[in-house]
Design a protein around this motif. Structure first.
Motif, PDB file in Angstrom:
ATOM      1  N   LYS A 358       2.496 119.470 -55.044  1.00  0.00           N
ATOM      2  CA  LYS A 358       1.731 118.185 -55.500  1.00  0.00           C
ATOM      3  C   LYS A 358       2.694 116.860 -54.808  1.00  0.00           C
ATOM      4  O   LYS A 358       4.069 117.314 -54.853  1.00  0.00           O
ATOM      5  N   ASP A 360       4.671 113.539 -55.872  1.00  0.00           N
ATOM      6  CA  ASP A 360       4.649 112.064 -56.724  1.00  0.00           C
ATOM      7  C   ASP A 360       4.665 111.465 -56.136  1.00  0.00           C
ATOM      8  O   ASP A 360       5.475 110.663 -54.879  1.00  0.00           O
ATOM      9  N   SER A 382      -2.316 117.835 -54.694  1.00  0.00           N
ATOM     10  CA  SER A 382      -2.183 116.997 -55.473  1.00  0.00           C
ATOM     11  C   SER A 382      -1.792 115.464 -56.198  1.00  0.00           C
ATOM     12  O   SER A 382      -0.093 115.978 -56.106  1.00  0.00           O
ATOM     13  N   SER A 384      -0.357 112.012 -57.452  1.00  0.00           N
ATOM     14  CA  SER A 384       0.059 111.676 -59.243  1.00  0.00           C
ATOM     15  C   SER A 384       0.873 110.689 -58.460  1.00  0.00           C
ATOM     16  O   SER A 384       2.022 110.625 -57.754  1.00  0.00           O
ATOM     17  N   CYS A 494      -9.250 111.522 -62.824  1.00  0.00           N
ATOM     18  CA  CYS A 494      -7.316 111.127 -62.062  1.00  0.00           C
ATOM     19  C   CYS A 494      -6.852 110.096 -61.823  1.00  0.00           C
ATOM     20  O   CYS A 494      -6.430 109.702 -61.968  1.00  0.00           O
ATOM     21  N   GLU A 517      -3.905 110.654 -60.992  1.00  0.00           N
ATOM     22  CA  GLU A 517      -3.379 111.677 -61.529  1.00  0.00           C
ATOM     23  C   GLU A 517      -4.127 112.982 -61.219  1.00  0.00           C
ATOM     24  O   GLU A 517      -5.209 113.209 -61.318  1.00  0.00           O
ATOM     25  N   ASP A 518      -3.209 114.027 -60.258  1.00  0.00           N
ATOM     26  CA  ASP A 518      -4.230 115.465 -59.474  1.00  0.00           C
ATOM     27  C   ASP A 518      -4.959 115.199 -59.011  1.00  0.00           C
ATOM     28  O   ASP A 518      -5.905 115.574 -58.595  1.00  0.00           O
TER      29      ASP A 518
END
Length: 548
Positions: A358, A360, A382, A384, A494, A517-518
């Protein structure tokens, strides 16, 4: 001397396409010169074109969806193959709702018609078909991609996606049969013509040639592909036309062998060999694996003794085509799959395998780059947070700024840049279909932009040139690959916010700021000079199995 014999160069077999009735209106018959004619009103052609272009923007053929489902069931598929296949099936299920098109590049409208000699329309067929295309693109949430040249260098968007490519041929009979296609730029750009010689026409040379060309296709057109290869042809343009039709499976019922009169045929044994070759490349469904191609069509055509044209074309994950016909019984359109969700298995993302990191995007760019530097190429991500969207024209305008000495815009320094251009936004949605565009078109800007503190992290689809890998190594940059194809799913699940940041007059080519997002991605090029595609695109050098 031989007696005259006419033979259709592309003799098709029985049409087993499932059709749905669109209307019984606009069709009648009349008697003249001892024959019964089918009369088709222009409104009938407009209706059929309108329905066809709407359907293919949102629906796919059942066979294509079944092929995606088989990837998920194949134990030899890579985790990346399965991840891409699942994303594409989810995307198809969303697009089937008729709101978001399956791909943001809703394509050039291409229509081919075969009009029987006993069909009477009174003329104006192309205009009637074009009106149907116009009405669909104006009403649906599709994108206008056609640019009209004002002079050799200046262009404007036509704002209705016309002109369409419409070709009508005369044939025998009392039916009007049509093929409708929507061809996006990424897929169209993977159509190639090679002028070869008879030296190619032996098993080892041909397969070696095909392997090199398959590897050069890359992933920018959103595999898994329906691959078509045509060897021979009476002209260069005919070879490419046949390759395009073959990629749409329009020529599937060709005979399995040729004859002394020069008919075209499918070589099904060679199709299987080429499919196995594509599987062995390791390119897979975009990020490594087995499923670079769903299937292969190989067609052999007659040729002039001094020419040996070879055409290659693909139909991509936005596999958009449908057959139509007008007969005495009415107006009919190929029945596409209205319920793609039935092809979705119970597989969860966790079962697909592979660690997901993930990332950020709200963190400073230096921290984002430091985090990416910890993971190797092929790592699944992923994403975000905020990112900037800019593509061809915006990049050209930013380069003009740098050339004037005005410096790099701060947004290109602070945020990841996503190469994309959205379709129209439906009411109640944050975004229209918003998938990635082909990265290679921005390759020429990367070194300059990174040297000026921008474009450190890029997101798009497809492979990049060695110059991009070198720039990323020199400046500490990264190229992330997004899955090509699931534009509707990205928009629905997303992309949470979209706003125009600069150049609003450019329409979908404007600079946008979006919140995601994701958002799924993979590391393709890193800051150490590693490129996922570098080794995969090299021929193996091993002796190919030509015996089968």
């Amino acid at each position: 001397m031989t007696d005259f014999q006419y033979q259709d160069m592309l003799p098709l077999g029985h049409d087993e396409t499932p059709y749905r009735l669109v209307s019984r209106d606009h069709v009648s018959t009349f008697e003249a010169a001892g024959s019964t004619f089918l009369k088709v009103e222009p409104a009938g052609l407009t209706l059929l074109a309108r329905e066809a272009m709407r359907d293919i923007a949102h629906l796919l053929r059942p066979g294509h969806l079944a092929q995606l489902a088989r990837i998920l069931a194949d134990p030899d598929a890579s985790s990346n193959d399965r991840f891409v296949a699942l994303e594409l099936l989810k995307n198809a299920s969303i697009a089937a709702g008729g709101v978001l098109p399956s791909c943001q590049d809703t394509g050039t409208a291409i229509v081919m018609g075969k009009k029987g000699q006993l069909v009477f329309t009174g003329g104006g067929d192309e205009a009637a078909i074009a009106r149907g295309v116009f009405e669909t693109y104006r009403v649906q949430n599709l994108r206008y991609s056609q640019l009209a040249p004002l002079d050799m260098y200046k262009e404007v968007n036509t704002n209705d996606n016309l002109p369409a490519q419409i070709e009508i041929f005369a044939t025998d009979g009392d039916a009007y049969k049509l093929l409708f296609m929507a061809k996006g730029g990424g897929s169209a750009n993977k159509s190639y013509l090679y002028q070869e010689t008879k030296a190619l026409l032996n098993p080892e040379s041909l397969l070696s040639f095909v392997e090199a060309k398959i590897r050069a296709l890359g992933t920018a057109a959103c595999p898994p592909y329906h691959l078509a290869i045509v060897v021979g042809g009476t002209s260069a343009e005919h070879t490419l036309k046949v390759a395009k039709l073959a990629s749409a499976r329009y020529l599937d019922t060709l005979p399995a062998e040729g004859n002394a009169r020069g008919r075209g045929f499918r070589d099904r044994d060679l199709e299987q060999k080429v499919l196995e070759l594509a599987q062995r490349t390791g390119i897979g469904a975009q990020f490594g694996g087995k499923y670079f191609c769903h299937d292969v069509r190989v067609i052999r055509l007659p040729r002039h003794g001094a020419s040996c044209p070879v055409g290659i074309a693909v139909s991509c994950s936005a596999d958009r085509q449908a057959l139509g016909k007008i007969t005495r019984e009415g107006i009919f359109l190929e029945q596409l799959e209205a319920d793609p969700a039935k092809y979705l298995p119970d597989t969860t993302d966790a079962e697909l395998g592979g660690e997901v990191v993930k990332l950020d995007l709200r963190r400073p760019m230096r921290e984002i780059r430091a985090e990416l530097s910890k993971s190797p190429i092929r790592t699944r991500l992923s994403l975000s947070g905020p990112m900037i969207v800019a593509r061809d024209i915006a990049h050209a305008k930013i380069k003009e700024r740098l050339d004037r000495g005005d410096g790099m815009p701060s947004y290109m320094q602070e945020f990841m840049v996503y190469y994309a251009g959205p379709a129209k936004t439906p009411a109640g949605y944050a975004s229209g279909s918003f998938g990635p565009t082909t990265a290679g078109r921005m390759d020429a800007y990367v070194d300059l932009f990174q040297a000026n503190g921008g474009s450190y992290v890029m997101l798009a689809k497809g492979n990049r040139s060695p110059a991009v890998t070198a720039a990323c190594k020199k400046h500490g940059g990264f190229y992330l690959g997004s899955i090509g194809g699931p534009a509707a799913r990205l928009a629905k699940d997303c992309i949470k916010k979209v706003e125009v940041l600069e150049y609003p007059e450019l329409g979908m080519e404007a600079v946008w700021k979006i919140e995601v997002e994701d958002f799924p991605a993979f590391i393709v090029v890193d800051d150490k000079g590693n490129d996922f595609f570098a080794d995969i695109n090299k021929p193996t050098g091993r002796k190919l199995d030509v015996a089968g």
